[in-house]
Design an enzyme around this catalytic site. Structure first.
Site, mmCIF file in Angstrom:
data_model
loop_
_atom_site.group_PDB
_atom_site.id
_atom_site.type_symbol
_atom_site.label_atom_id
_atom_site.label_comp_id
_atom_site.label_asym_id
_atom_site.label_seq_id
_atom_site.Cartn_x
_atom_site.Cartn_y
_atom_site.Cartn_z
ATOM 1 N N ASN A 87 6.112 -3.238 -0.409
ATOM 2 C CA ASN A 87 5.532 -4.288 -1.238
ATOM 3 C C ASN A 87 5.981 -4.047 -2.685
ATOM 4 O OD1 ASN A 87 3.804 -2.291 -2.360
ATOM 5 N ND2 ASN A 87 2.252 -2.699 -0.796
ATOM 6 N N LEU A 88 5.565 -4.890 -3.601
ATOM 7 C CA LEU A 88 6.042 -4.785 -4.984
ATOM 8 C C LEU A 88 5.644 -3.456 -5.628
ATOM 9 C CD1 LEU A 88 5.636 -8.297 -6.663
ATOM 10 C CD2 LEU A 88 7.726 -6.937 -6.463
ATOM 11 N N THR A 89 4.425 -3.007 -5.329
ATOM 12 C CA THR A 89 3.953 -1.739 -5.901
ATOM 13 C C THR A 89 4.810 -0.576 -5.410
ATOM 14 O OG1 THR A 89 1.683 -2.573 -6.047
ATOM 15 C CG2 THR A 89 1.981 -0.188 -6.123
ATOM 16 N N GLU A 90 5.078 -0.544 -4.118
ATOM 17 C CA GLU A 90 5.898 0.526 -3.537
ATOM 18 C C GLU A 90 7.336 0.442 -4.037
ATOM 19 O OE1 GLU A 90 3.218 0.532 0.559
ATOM 20 O OE2 GLU A 90 5.079 -0.629 0.411
ATOM 21 N N ASP B 25 1.265 -4.660 7.997
ATOM 22 C CA ASP B 25 1.414 -4.318 9.415
ATOM 23 C C ASP B 25 1.887 -5.527 10.211
ATOM 24 O OD1 ASP B 25 0.441 -1.829 8.746
ATOM 25 O OD2 ASP B 25 -1.591 -2.213 9.477
#
Length: 466
Positions: free
Chosen positions: A182-185, A250
């Site tokens: 995701n964007l954070t990761e 998921d």
């Protein structure tokens, strides 16, 4: 096979009517207990709910939570490859829910050691040959600390590898075919945001240096982006109202893996995964998507985008065959539909009512010119197809008439193989192109009346009067 950090999600549901006299916190009167497979087990559950054949490899403790999780896997038709460890408890997350809101979450967990991860690696080496795809679900609990070796084992066995990453060092996933941060990761791994060009360049630099095939970047309300060394495809978010984003990642990697396993090209597989994410975030908790829900969403999406006309002919035929295999009756009709009017709309609605799916054969421009004269059609094929596709009664639009003296849909009907052939007007069955083929294959042929006073020619005459 799904490999990763498995856990039990336990929910206590109840109503809240007062504040505790002991502390300024709500008192929840519990009336329902619910257990769900969580973490990597939720990925496996998502795959199973899409009718995928899936096994789960992870670590649980020799305790009540582990036994409950194993029982859930049996109910979900997920083959268990779980490794039981007496020295480590099963990871469990407890949530108290009141009035559809999460009041508090309690996490019972201890991180796994490298010795635990070695147990998974050893078992993976023994059973890898039984699987075609391997999905690594990393929740940063330690069971995948040796994931680099696990991926190497999987690729040496010629398996397709997908990873939902948590590590900031994406080189840990070297060799993977797809990663789904995701964007954070993505940002934690050094990814740059800003313009679309910056995102594309930064993502390409990451996957190149980390030796990863492609990145599916999930971007919340901005949708998703599939980025490879030479391409970037963007997909708009497909949700009207977000109830809970729990487990959405998921669902994305599970749907992506199922679609890829079914032979779908990566771009199309991501498009379907994006639709699945739009469904699941509208539900409470770590939810899943059923084939029926996804099918309805896909049908709606294809109507809205006109993709069911624009898709390659072979793909449309495959979609029709899938519908037939699901027990749906296929209805076929055809026409020029040069200027759409009330008669057309009523006729197509009546045709659709005869079955479950309506296929419209649409004369192309050259065919109409041969049939109606050089001044026709008024509207070109692309525009006619888009207008017809927008009708709720129409499922697929297929043009025909490329070759001269091929202005009937007989050949197309043989390829579509409809259960019911519909024609409008004052025809008799023996005058309808393709009727003999449909009847010979056990189908039906019906003639519907046109709405009096409605015709394209009349519309054109009225316009010419002005």
């Amino acid at each position: 096979m799904v490999v990763g950090d498995v856990m039990l999600d336990r929910y206590w549901h109840g109503d809240t009517g007062r504040i505790s006299p002991e502390a300024p916190v709500p008192v929840v009167k519990v009336n329902k207990l619910e257990d769900k497979a969580g973490g990597a087990a939720n990925v496996a559950k998502n795959i199973a709910h899409l009718d995928g054949q899936v096994s789960l490899l992870g670590i649980i403790g020799d305790d009540e939570y582990g036994r409950t999780l194993q029982s859930l896997l049996i109910d979900e038709k997920i083959e268990s490859q779980l490794v039981v460890q007496r020295d480590h408890p099963t990871i469990a997350k407890m949530r108290i829910i009141s009035r559809h809101q999460q009041v508090v979450r309690l996490d019972l967990e201890d991180n796994f050691t490298q010795n635990h991860s070695q147990l998974l690696l050893d078992k993976l080496e023994k059973i890898i040959k039984e699987y075609d795809f391997v999905v690594f679900s990393d929740y940063n609990k330690g069971s995948l600390s040796l994931i680099k070796k696990m991926i190497s084992v999987s690729k040496s066995a010629s398996k397709t590898v997908l990873v939902d990453p948590k590590s900031k060092d994406l080189s840990q996933y070297a060799g993977a075919d797809f990663i789904t941060p995701n964007l954070t990761e993505y940002s934690a791994a050094g990814g740059q945001v800003g313009s679309e060009a910056i995102i594309a360049d930064s993502a390409r630099e990451i996957i190149k240096s980390a030796k990863i095939g492609a990145m599916l970047l999930t971007r919340s309300e901005q949708g998703m982006s599939l980025i490879s060394a030479d391409e970037k495809h963007d997909f708009s978010a497909q949700v009207l109202e977000v109830s809970d984003v729990t487990g959405a990642g998921d669902t994305v990697i599970a749907t992506l893996s199922v679609m890829l396993a079914a032979g779908m090209p990566a771009k199309d597989a991501v498009e379907v995964a994006n639709l699945a994410a739009g469904i699941v975030v509208g539900k409470l908790g770590a939810a899943t998507v059923s084939p029926e829900e996804l099918g309805r969403k896909l049908s709606q999406y294809l109507v809205e985008t006109g993709e069911h006309y624009q898709a390659p002919f072979e793909d449309v035929l495959q979609h029709i065959e899938f519908a037939r295999q699901s027990g749906e009756k296929i209805v076929f009709t055809n026409g020029c539909f040069d200027i759409l009017h009330a008669g057309h709309v009523r006729y197509l609605a009546q045709a659709k009512a005869k079955g479950d799916r309506l296929v419209v054969g649409l004369n192309n421009d050259e065919s109409i010119a041969r049939l109606k004269g050089p001044e026709r059609p008024i509207n070109p094929l692309e525009e006619r197809a888009m207008v017809i596709s927008a009708l709720a009664s129409v499922d697929w639009v297929i043009p025909f008439g490329k070759l001269e003296n091929n202005d009937t849909p007989a050949k197309l009907i043989e390829q579509v193989k409809p259960d019911i052939l519909i024609k409008g007007g004052d025809y008799t069955v023996d005058q309808i192109a393709g009727a003999d083929f449909v009847l010979a294959n056990g189908g039906k042929v019906e003639v519907l009346e046109f709405l009096n006073g409605c015709s394209t020619s009349n519309v054109i005459k009225k316009i010419q009067q002005f």
